[in-house]
Design an enzyme around this catalytic site. Structure first.
Site, PDB file in Angstrom:
ATOM      1  N   SER A 211     -46.488 -36.186 -23.386  1.00 51.09           N
ATOM      2  CA  SER A 211     -45.418 -35.285 -23.009  1.00 51.09           C
ATOM      3  C   SER A 211     -45.466 -34.668 -21.603  1.00 51.09           C
ATOM      4  CB  SER A 211     -45.324 -34.284 -24.109  1.00 51.09           C
ATOM      5  OG  SER A 211     -44.081 -33.682 -24.133  1.00 51.09           O
ATOM      6  N   ASP A 298     -38.417 -40.457 -31.272  1.00 48.93           N
ATOM      7  CA  ASP A 298     -39.089 -39.415 -30.618  1.00 48.93           C
ATOM      8  C   ASP A 298     -37.952 -38.464 -30.404  1.00 48.93           C
ATOM      9  OD1 ASP A 298     -40.012 -37.455 -28.605  1.00 48.93           O
ATOM     10  OD2 ASP A 298     -41.512 -38.723 -28.146  1.00 48.93           O
ATOM     11  N   HIS A 336     -42.227 -36.971 -31.907  1.00 48.40           N
ATOM     12  CA  HIS A 336     -42.929 -36.674 -30.784  1.00 48.40           C
ATOM     13  C   HIS A 336     -44.458 -36.308 -30.989  1.00 48.40           C
ATOM     14  CE1 HIS A 336     -42.812 -35.677 -26.611  1.00 48.40           C
ATOM     15  NE2 HIS A 336     -43.432 -34.385 -26.629  1.00 48.40           N
TER      16      HIS A 336
END
Length: 358
Positions: A211, A298, A336
């Site tokens: 991320s 995601d 995610h």
């Protein structure tokens, strides 16, 4: 005979009126509910209109949203005691990347060294970095600490597969001192890479970013490349194209996507905080092997961004063999933060590392 009547002149034969108190109570309750609902609608409407102006007037708020470093999850955890969080083959270290900056770092050895690791000091842990097993420097995303459950889950998976994992909390995160910034996070990662390289001998050292950490990883790899240092490889999990586009696709931002001057109120404010994390530009310049991992479902960083980065990196190289992407089907529900749950992940990483021919 005349009917008897009461004092008011009403006939005593007249039947009394029956009042349905239950119906009356329900109507009163319905009126109160409608009034409360209207008040809520007005309140949320005012908040919806005010938030963009507040963010524009106080850009520091969005800066805190981007890094979310104040949320030190898990709460009340003693990060200096990783064994309390399920990492009993881990040593906690504090390093100083700059003056007045102290970084909390964990070094977790491969599971094969679990028993031997018990009670060992920093010197022993540093020595193990030279045992030939690949070293993964893990750079987490925004919010929380290195002790977040999904991060510990990934560390356990990777060490079970035979890797060293060195994970850090950037400045301002967890028990690290200072305040975060893009330049500061990159400096922290650079320092940690150099610290590991000075102790790892011929063991391969790979950067792993997740991320927001993908931006730190590519910044770090490009900075090292500019210094003439070739990173062995970079793994990017849930990567975004750049922070501006990531901000525009964030679930919160979607609520305001049709708001007048959306870019001015939101995206320009991010840029004015000197936060860019240009993954798209970085992967175009990087020469190091790249592996993209991205869940198709995601919910924070859309899959198309990872695919876009893969295509940019691939098109910028003479040989596309050094760039790979592994999509994880949406029906798994990893979203995610859950890729570590896929039983295929260890083999995927092993095959990628083996392909580096180091």
């Amino acid at each position: 005979m005349r009917k008897r009547s009461d004092r008011l002149g009403k006939s005593t034969d007249e039947k009394p009126r029956v009042v349905n108190r239950e119906t009356s109570h329900e109507k009163a309750q319905e009126r109160r509910c409608m009034k409360t609902l209207k008040q809520l609608v007005v309140t949320f409407g005012v908040l919806y209109l005010c938030i963009p102006f507040v963010l524009r007037l106080f850009p520091g708020i969005l800066y805190h949203v981007v890094f979310s470093h104040v949320a030190r999850i898990p709460f009340f955890a003693d990060l200096s005691r990783p064994a309390d969080l399920g990492l009993n083959h881990t040593h906690n270290i504090y390093l100083s990347s700059e003056k007045d900056i102290t970084l909390g770092v964990w070094h977790t050895v491969p599971d094969s060294l679990w028993q031997e690791a018990q009670g060992k000091d920093l010197g022993w842990y540093e020595q193990t970095l030279q045992n030939g097993a690949p070293v993964l420097i893990y750079m987490h995303g925004n919010g929380g600490t290195r002790g977040a459950s999904h991060r510990i889950g990934l560390v356990n998976v990777l060490t079970a597969a035979g890797f060293h994992v060195v994970s850090l909390d950037y400045r301002g995160f967890g028990d690290s001192s200072g305040e975060p910034s893009e330049a500061g996070l990159t400096t922290d990662a650079l320092y940690l890479y150099q610290w590991v390289k000075a102790r790892s001998g011929s063991s391969p050292v790979i950067l792993w970013g997740h991320s927001l950490g993908t931006g730190v990883a590519t910044n770090t790899a490009l900075e090292l490349q500019d210094q003439g240092v070739a990173v062995d490889a970079v793994i990017l999990e849930g990567a975004f194209s750049n922070i501006r586009e990531a901000g525009a696709s964030h679930p919160f931002a979607r609520i305001y996507s049709k708001f007048p001057y959306f870019e001015y109120f939101f995206l320009d404010v991010i840029s004015e905080n000197n936060v860019v994390f240009p993954n798209d530009e970085n992967v175009r310049k990087l020469k190091t092997p790249l592996l993209f991992l991205h869940a198709e479902d995601d919910n924070i960083i859309p899959f198309y961004m990872g695919q876009e980065l893969f295509e940019i990196a691939q098109s910028s190289r003479k040989s596309s063999n050094s760039v790979r992407i592994v999509p994880f089907e949406g029906f798994h529900g990893f979203k995610h933060n859950g890729l570590y749950q896929d039983p295929r992940l260890p083999e995927i990483i092993k095959q990628f590392v083996h392909s580096l021919n180091m």
